[in-house]
Design a protein around this motif. Structure first.
Motif, PDB file in Angstrom:
ATOM      1  N   GLY A 234       0.662  -1.217   0.089  1.00  0.00           N
ATOM      2  CA  GLY A 234       0.134  -0.080   0.045  1.00  0.00           C
ATOM      3  C   GLY A 234       0.788   1.258   0.101  1.00  0.00           C
ATOM      4  N   LEU A 235       2.121   1.239   0.223  1.00  0.00           N
ATOM      5  CA  LEU A 235       2.836   2.199   0.440  1.00  0.00           C
ATOM      6  C   LEU A 235       3.446   2.656  -1.177  1.00  0.00           C
ATOM      7  CD1 LEU A 235       4.718   1.852   3.657  1.00  0.00           C
ATOM      8  CD2 LEU A 235       2.788   3.495   3.146  1.00  0.00           C
ATOM      9  N   LEU A 236       3.391   1.730  -2.143  1.00  0.00           N
ATOM     10  CA  LEU A 236       3.795   2.128  -3.488  1.00  0.00           C
ATOM     11  C   LEU A 236       3.222   3.122  -3.872  1.00  0.00           C
ATOM     12  CD1 LEU A 236       4.116  -1.455  -5.312  1.00  0.00           C
ATOM     13  CD2 LEU A 236       6.124   0.252  -4.612  1.00  0.00           C
ATOM     14  N   THR A 237       3.861   4.239  -4.677  1.00  0.00           N
ATOM     15  CA  THR A 237       3.361   5.302  -5.305  1.00  0.00           C
ATOM     16  C   THR A 237       2.603   5.021  -6.464  1.00  0.00           C
ATOM     17  OG1 THR A 237       5.135   5.849  -6.680  1.00  0.00           O
ATOM     18  CG2 THR A 237       5.375   6.737  -4.502  1.00  0.00           C
ATOM     19  N   LEU A 238       1.661   5.782  -7.243  1.00  0.00           N
ATOM     20  CA  LEU A 238       0.866   5.500  -8.593  1.00  0.00           C
ATOM     21  C   LEU A 238       2.067   5.598  -9.534  1.00  0.00           C
ATOM     22  CD1 LEU A 238      -2.215   7.755  -7.866  1.00  0.00           C
ATOM     23  CD2 LEU A 238      -2.109   5.472  -7.757  1.00  0.00           C
ATOM     24  N   ASN A 239       3.046   6.196  -9.377  1.00  0.00           N
ATOM     25  CA  ASN A 239       4.088   6.135 -10.468  1.00  0.00           C
ATOM     26  C   ASN A 239       4.753   4.890 -10.457  1.00  0.00           C
ATOM     27  OD1 ASN A 239       3.601   8.663 -11.644  1.00  0.00           O
ATOM     28  ND2 ASN A 239       5.184   9.793 -10.786  1.00  0.00           N
ATOM     29  N   ALA A 240       5.071   4.348  -9.388  1.00  0.00           N
ATOM     30  CA  ALA A 240       5.783   2.886  -9.350  1.00  0.00           C
ATOM     31  C   ALA A 240       4.840   1.793  -9.798  1.00  0.00           C
ATOM     32  CB  ALA A 240       6.115   2.798  -7.910  1.00  0.00           C
ATOM     33  N   LEU A 241       3.404   1.905  -9.342  1.00  0.00           N
ATOM     34  CA  LEU A 241       2.445   0.960 -10.018  1.00  0.00           C
ATOM     35  C   LEU A 241       2.368   1.077 -11.553  1.00  0.00           C
ATOM     36  CD1 LEU A 241      -0.461   1.139  -7.545  1.00  0.00           C
ATOM     37  CD2 LEU A 241       0.933  -0.924  -7.963  1.00  0.00           C
ATOM     38  N   ARG A 242       2.362   2.356 -12.134  1.00  0.00           N
ATOM     39  CA  ARG A 242       2.648   2.464 -13.533  1.00  0.00           C
ATOM     40  C   ARG A 242       3.575   1.781 -13.957  1.00  0.00           C
ATOM     41  NH1 ARG A 242       5.564   5.033 -16.352  1.00  0.00           N
ATOM     42  NH2 ARG A 242       6.247   6.627 -14.508  1.00  0.00           N
ATOM     43  N   ALA A 243       4.975   2.092 -13.661  1.00  0.00           N
ATOM     44  CA  ALA A 243       6.131   1.521 -13.952  1.00  0.00           C
ATOM     45  C   ALA A 243       6.171  -0.050 -14.027  1.00  0.00           C
ATOM     46  CB  ALA A 243       7.355   2.221 -13.287  1.00  0.00           C
ATOM     47  N   MET A 244       5.801  -0.543 -13.047  1.00  0.00           N
ATOM     48  CA  MET A 244       5.612  -2.043 -12.913  1.00  0.00           C
ATOM     49  C   MET A 244       4.853  -2.675 -13.930  1.00  0.00           C
ATOM     50  SD  MET A 244       5.967  -2.320  -8.676  1.00  0.00           S
ATOM     51  CE  MET A 244       5.629  -4.081  -8.615  1.00  0.00           C
ATOM     52  N   ASN A 245       3.801  -2.060 -14.187  1.00  0.00           N
ATOM     53  CA  ASN A 245       2.658  -2.638 -15.120  1.00  0.00           C
ATOM     54  C   ASN A 245       3.052  -2.246 -16.666  1.00  0.00           C
ATOM     55  OD1 ASN A 245       0.256  -3.802 -13.640  1.00  0.00           O
ATOM     56  ND2 ASN A 245       0.758  -2.119 -12.213  1.00  0.00           N
ATOM     57  N   GLU A 246       4.053  -1.459 -16.868  1.00  0.00           N
ATOM     58  CA  GLU A 246       4.404  -1.136 -18.223  1.00  0.00           C
ATOM     59  C   GLU A 246       5.878  -2.021 -18.427  1.00  0.00           C
ATOM     60  OE1 GLU A 246       4.911   2.814 -18.393  1.00  0.00           O
ATOM     61  OE2 GLU A 246       2.852   3.190 -18.573  1.00  0.00           O
ATOM     62  N   ALA A 247       6.456  -2.631 -17.500  1.00  0.00           N
ATOM     63  CA  ALA A 247       7.537  -3.136 -17.641  1.00  0.00           C
ATOM     64  C   ALA A 247       7.680  -4.518 -18.263  1.00  0.00           C
ATOM     65  CB  ALA A 247       8.276  -3.617 -16.295  1.00  0.00           C
ATOM     66  N   LEU A 292      21.641  -2.962 -19.041  1.00  0.00           N
ATOM     67  CA  LEU A 292      21.957  -2.542 -20.299  1.00  0.00           C
ATOM     68  C   LEU A 292      21.671  -3.477 -21.590  1.00  0.00           C
ATOM     69  CD1 LEU A 292      23.674  -0.550 -22.201  1.00  0.00           C
ATOM     70  CD2 LEU A 292      25.686  -2.072 -21.651  1.00  0.00           C
ATOM     71  N   GLU A 293      21.784  -4.841 -20.989  1.00  0.00           N
ATOM     72  CA  GLU A 293      21.365  -5.853 -22.201  1.00  0.00           C
ATOM     73  C   GLU A 293      19.989  -5.786 -22.599  1.00  0.00           C
ATOM     74  OE1 GLU A 293      20.439 -10.616 -22.046  1.00  0.00           O
ATOM     75  OE2 GLU A 293      21.764  -9.739 -20.432  1.00  0.00           O
ATOM     76  N   HIS A 294      18.992  -5.632 -21.455  1.00  0.00           N
ATOM     77  CA  HIS A 294      17.880  -5.785 -21.987  1.00  0.00           C
ATOM     78  C   HIS A 294      17.104  -4.478 -22.474  1.00  0.00           C
ATOM     79  CE1 HIS A 294      16.780  -9.653 -20.003  1.00  0.00           C
ATOM     80  NE2 HIS A 294      17.480  -9.197 -18.949  1.00  0.00           N
ATOM     81  N   ALA A 295      17.845  -3.153 -21.826  1.00  0.00           N
ATOM     82  CA  ALA A 295      17.084  -1.761 -22.524  1.00  0.00           C
ATOM     83  C   ALA A 295      17.717  -1.713 -24.049  1.00  0.00           C
ATOM     84  CB  ALA A 295      17.847  -0.909 -21.657  1.00  0.00           C
ATOM     85  N   ARG A 296      18.848  -2.375 -24.289  1.00  0.00           N
ATOM     86  CA  ARG A 296      19.436  -2.426 -25.967  1.00  0.00           C
ATOM     87  C   ARG A 296      18.523  -3.352 -26.834  1.00  0.00           C
ATOM     88  NH1 ARG A 296      26.009  -1.988 -25.284  1.00  0.00           N
ATOM     89  NH2 ARG A 296      25.984   0.395 -25.325  1.00  0.00           N
ATOM     90  N   LYS A 297      17.788  -4.237 -26.001  1.00  0.00           N
ATOM     91  CA  LYS A 297      16.749  -5.015 -26.779  1.00  0.00           C
ATOM     92  C   LYS A 297      15.499  -4.202 -26.917  1.00  0.00           C
ATOM     93  CE  LYS A 297      18.798  -9.523 -25.461  1.00  0.00           C
ATOM     94  NZ  LYS A 297      18.720 -10.628 -24.553  1.00  0.00           N
ATOM     95  N   GLY A 298      15.279  -3.101 -26.673  1.00  0.00           N
ATOM     96  CA  GLY A 298      14.154  -2.256 -26.557  1.00  0.00           C
ATOM     97  C   GLY A 298      13.388  -2.644 -25.619  1.00  0.00           C
ATOM     98  N   LYS A 299      13.540  -3.255 -24.291  1.00  0.00           N
ATOM     99  CA  LYS A 299      12.724  -3.628 -23.290  1.00  0.00           C
ATOM    100  C   LYS A 299      12.577  -2.357 -22.527  1.00  0.00           C
ATOM    101  CE  LYS A 299      12.741  -7.965 -24.499  1.00  0.00           C
ATOM    102  NZ  LYS A 299      11.326  -8.631 -25.155  1.00  0.00           N
ATOM    103  N   ARG A 300      11.291  -2.426 -21.788  1.00  0.00           N
ATOM    104  CA  ARG A 300      10.948  -1.379 -20.557  1.00  0.00           C
ATOM    105  C   ARG A 300      11.560  -2.015 -19.499  1.00  0.00           C
ATOM    106  NH1 ARG A 300       5.368   1.554 -21.392  1.00  0.00           N
ATOM    107  NH2 ARG A 300       5.850   2.611 -23.534  1.00  0.00           N
ATOM    108  N   VAL A 301      12.670  -1.599 -18.830  1.00  0.00           N
ATOM    109  CA  VAL A 301      13.257  -2.201 -17.448  1.00  0.00           C
ATOM    110  C   VAL A 301      12.957  -1.563 -16.425  1.00  0.00           C
ATOM    111  CG1 VAL A 301      15.490  -3.071 -16.515  1.00  0.00           C
ATOM    112  CG2 VAL A 301      14.977  -3.176 -18.973  1.00  0.00           C
ATOM    113  N   VAL A 302      12.580  -2.320 -15.371  1.00  0.00           N
ATOM    114  CA  VAL A 302      12.293  -1.573 -13.937  1.00  0.00           C
ATOM    115  C   VAL A 302      13.257  -2.149 -12.923  1.00  0.00           C
ATOM    116  CG1 VAL A 302      10.815  -1.802 -11.955  1.00  0.00           C
ATOM    117  CG2 VAL A 302       9.772  -0.869 -14.079  1.00  0.00           C
ATOM    118  N   ARG A 303      14.206  -1.334 -12.572  1.00  0.00           N
ATOM    119  CA  ARG A 303      15.006  -1.597 -11.488  1.00  0.00           C
ATOM    120  C   ARG A 303      14.428  -1.164 -10.077  1.00  0.00           C
ATOM    121  NH1 ARG A 303      17.408  -3.473  -8.025  1.00  0.00           N
ATOM    122  NH2 ARG A 303      19.567  -3.484  -7.350  1.00  0.00           N
TER     123      ARG A 303
END
Length: 486
Positions: A234-247, A292-303
């Protein structure tokens, strides 16, 4: 079926498949109507039928087996619904179905049912099924009524459009990530509004333009460095949820809670890249290489990092690496452990009467102790939030006392802060390592030291009350444990 056992959600294709309904009253009629709507071939077994069921039988839409239930009725059935007002008959249906490996729904009897019929919100081909596992059907119906008011008919138009154009979309965007980004762009644009305004021709034109435009575009990968907070989802921000659901790929720390991970995209690739003071760790260089590997493959990466990425989270190092390699990035802050653990333990980090400053400290090994300003850390009327968890507590205690901090200074060790199994252990600085050892405090844990820690006993509100620890005499001379750092 126990309420604690989750049901497996399933949408069944019943088109032209036989389903047995036992019972010929109003309840059986409603169940049969739903089966006809799904394209099934209902067979109704009962001594008598309602007028409407009789009409359907006369029209050839259903089969009727006159008489009382016999197990042979189940031959060829994919499912069975027991909808009689006779408990013994319903139980006999469930028993016979179990023996033949046929799923059975006994109306208003969750324990006898091997499948449940959910409350449904339907907008064209789009269906939302709501189930309480048979334990609270009225709650499911209440939620359905709320969703009915929230979802207008434009959702049906959207679903119909996407269904008609499914093959074209898959041909233009063969990769799942490309298709997902196309749909995200469509739904974030004017398309839903055009359907709500009944401007169907304009909606179709907009769809075609977006299909051509997005197909011609190239998609570069990116990295979002996201703070996951201390554990409570419940402490996740809305932006964090958005990023995780687009990853497409989620590189997560070991201490990111399962509750948080469950909120990410289910079809994303999850890779644990945690660090540990005592066990296997992923080197920071390896984490850089994975980004770097996954971003260069065109992926959306969440760290995905526990707490906040810029508070003892090496987020700065990762951004420097991404910038040096030309990878687009963004940062989503998280609630850091000091703020969350203190709040969930009922400890204000600052207080007009006790603390006018807060210091965030970490010291993961013995050598790093020498880099800290112990004279400043030992000052009164301030709060120390120590992120090293429970490692090195004896050295911490000795240095603080040697530099003038009172041995009677209160502390609180917050273990698993904000999580279901949170535990708070309190005491005074003089006995800090002995108390941690005797109560077997383990990582993840945060140490809060200062006069405000004494308020945990009176202001606590979450989980079990704090343990006001007494130190067993025999434990005072034991060596401090070497435990995983928080």
């Amino acid at each position: 079926m126990p309420v604690s056992v989750p049901l497996f959600p399933l949408f069944a294709d019943l088109k032209d498949r036989r389903v047995l309904v036992v019972g010929g009253g109003p309840v059986a009629e409603r169940k049969t109507e739903a089966l006809l709507h799904a394209g099934a071939r209902p067979r109704v077994g009962a001594p008598d039928l309602t007028p409407r069921l009789r009409a359907w039988h006369g029209e050839g839409r259903i089969d009727w087996i006159p008489g009382h239930f016999d197990a042979h009725w189940l031959a060829g059935a994919w499912l069975v619904v027991a909808a009689t007002d006779d408990t013994a008959v319903n139980r006999a249906v469930a028993t016979a179905a179990e023996a033949r490996h046929v799923f059975a729904n006994v109306v208003d009897d969750g324990e006898l049912s091997s499948f449940h019929v959910p409350a449904i919100v339907e907008r064209g081909p789009l269906q939302i099924a709501i189930s309480s596992g048979g334990g609270a059907p009225m709650l499911a119906r209440h939620l359905r009524r709320q969703l009915e008011t929230l979802l207008d008919d434009s959702w049906a138009s959207l679903a119909n459009l996407f269904t008609r154009q499914r093959q074209r979309i898959r041909q233009r965007f063969p990769q799942p990530g490309e298709r997902r980004r196309f749909f995200e762009a469509l739904l974030a644009g004017p398309l839903p509004r055009l359907f709500r305004q009944q401007l169907h021709a304009q909606a179709e034109q907009h769809f075609q333009a977006m299909l051509d435009e997005r197909a011609a575009a190239t998609h570069a990968g990116s990295v979002a460095v996201v703070g996951a907070g201390p554990g409570d989802a419940g402490l996740l921000t809305l932006n964090a949820l958005r990023a995780m659901n687009e990853a497409d790929v989620i590189l997560h720390d070991r201490l990111v809670s399962e509750d948080v991970l469950r909120l990410g995209r289910r079809d994303a690739t999850y890779i644990e890249v945690g660090k540990s003071a005592t066990g296997h760790s992923t080197r920071q260089d390896d984490i850089h290489a994975l980004m770097l590997e996954h971003a260069r493959k065109g992926k959306r990466v969440v760290r995905l990092k526990g707490g906040d990425p810029f508070v003892f989270g090496r987020g700065g190092e990762e951004l420097e690496f991404l910038r040096a390699h030309g990878i687009p990035y963004e940062v989503v802050p998280g609630i850091t452990a000091a703020v969350a653990c203190a709040a969930y333990a009922g400890i204000p980090l600052t207080h007009r009467d006790h603390a006018q400053a807060v210091r965030l400290v970490t010291a993961h090994c013995k050598d790093s102790f020498d880099t800290l300003d112990w004279h400043a850390l030992a000052q009164e009327r301030q709060t120390l939030a120590v992120y090293m968890g429970v490692a090195g507590l004896e050295g911490l205690r000795d240095r603080l006392v040697a530099h003038g901090r009172a041995p009677s200074t209160p502390f609180a060790l917050v273990e698993n802060g904000s999580r279901r199994d949170q535990r708070v252990v309190t005491g005074t600085l003089a006995d800090l390592p002995e108390i941690a050892r005797s109560h077997q405090v383990r990582s993840p844990a945060l140490l809060i030291l200062g006069e405000v820690a004494a308020l945990a006993g009176t202001l606590h509100w979450f989980g079990a009350p704090p343990v006001d620890a007494a130190v067993p005499t025999q434990s005072r001379n034991l060596p401090a444990p070497t435990l995983q750092a928080a």
